[in-house]
Design a protein around this motif. Structure first.
Motif, PDB file in Angstrom:
ATOM      1  N   GLN A  92      -5.317   8.428   2.211  1.00  0.00           N
ATOM      2  CA  GLN A  92      -4.521   8.192   3.415  1.00  0.00           C
ATOM      3  C   GLN A  92      -5.320   7.532   4.544  1.00  0.00           C
ATOM      4  OE1 GLN A  92      -0.947   9.230   3.466  1.00  0.00           O
ATOM      5  NE2 GLN A  92      -1.534   9.115   1.327  1.00  0.00           N
ATOM      6  N   ILE A 143       0.862  -1.174   0.000  1.00  0.00           N
ATOM      7  CA  ILE A 143       0.000   0.000   0.000  1.00  0.00           C
ATOM      8  C   ILE A 143       0.898   1.223   0.000  1.00  0.00           C
ATOM      9  CG2 ILE A 143      -1.759   1.305   1.245  1.00  0.00           C
ATOM     10  CD1 ILE A 143      -2.663  -1.391   2.452  1.00  0.00           C
ATOM     11  N   ASP A 156      -2.987   4.445  -1.573  1.00  0.00           N
ATOM     12  CA  ASP A 156      -3.848   4.923  -0.488  1.00  0.00           C
ATOM     13  C   ASP A 156      -4.132   6.412  -0.716  1.00  0.00           C
ATOM     14  OD1 ASP A 156      -5.281   5.071   1.873  1.00  0.00           O
ATOM     15  OD2 ASP A 156      -3.520   4.972   3.181  1.00  0.00           O
ATOM     16  N   LEU A 201      -6.056   4.232   4.870  1.00  0.00           N
ATOM     17  CA  LEU A 201      -5.480   2.955   5.298  1.00  0.00           C
ATOM     18  C   LEU A 201      -4.300   3.173   6.236  1.00  0.00           C
ATOM     19  CD1 LEU A 201      -5.635   1.013   1.924  1.00  0.00           C
ATOM     20  CD2 LEU A 201      -7.110   0.713   3.913  1.00  0.00           C
TER      21      LEU A 201
END
Length: 148
Positions: free
Chosen positions: A111, A83, A108, A113
């Motif tokens: 942001q 990720i 991501d 995750l």
């Protein structure tokens, strides 16, 4: 605090994120946002989720090792999934051109995750079972020591 950690914190702050007290996911917890990642790992018995960024030198060093793990253990049900927390997709794409891998890399974009997983260092990896439960958490990459 390492340069990578400082940059991760700065990137989140610049993106307008407010840091809140969130308990870091621990062994035995279900990985945050597992429902979002499940479709990318549906056939895996064990999943390694690795948070990375194009500006992170240890991430660059870890990618060939993650790719080797995926290649060596895919037949036994292992899947790696990275990720990228890069702000811009172009930075992630440049990184992937310079460090090509066979495993899937997600961006991501919002942001969410990285915030949900309470990432303190780059790279940070979570080893998960098929139900998304955390088996192990590893922060950083120290070359041969981490590979062992």
């Amino acid at each position: 605090m390492t340069t990578c950690c400082k940059r991760a914190g700065l990137a989140l702050a610049l993106a307008g994120w407010m840091f809140t007290a969130v308990a870091a996911p621990q062994r035995g917890d279900t990985f945050p946002a597992w429902d979002r990642l499940r479709k990318d790992t549906a056939d895996a018995r064990v999943v390694l989720v690795d948070f990375c960024a194009s500006w992170c030198a240890p991430c660059k060093a870890s990618f060939p090792e993650l790719d080797k793990l995926e290649t060596d253990y895919a037949a036994r049900g292992f899947k790696a999934l990275a990720i990228s927390v890069d702000d811009k997709a172009a930075a992630m794409q440049t990184f992937l051109k310079e460090h090509p891998v066979t495993f899937k890399v997600l961006h991501d974009t919002d942001q969410s995750l990285v915030a949900g997983a309470d990432i303190e260092a780059m790279p940070t990896s979570f080893l998960l079972d098929a139900q998304g439960r955390i088996l192990s958490v590893h922060r950083g990459f120290e070359g041969a020591k981490t590979v062992k």
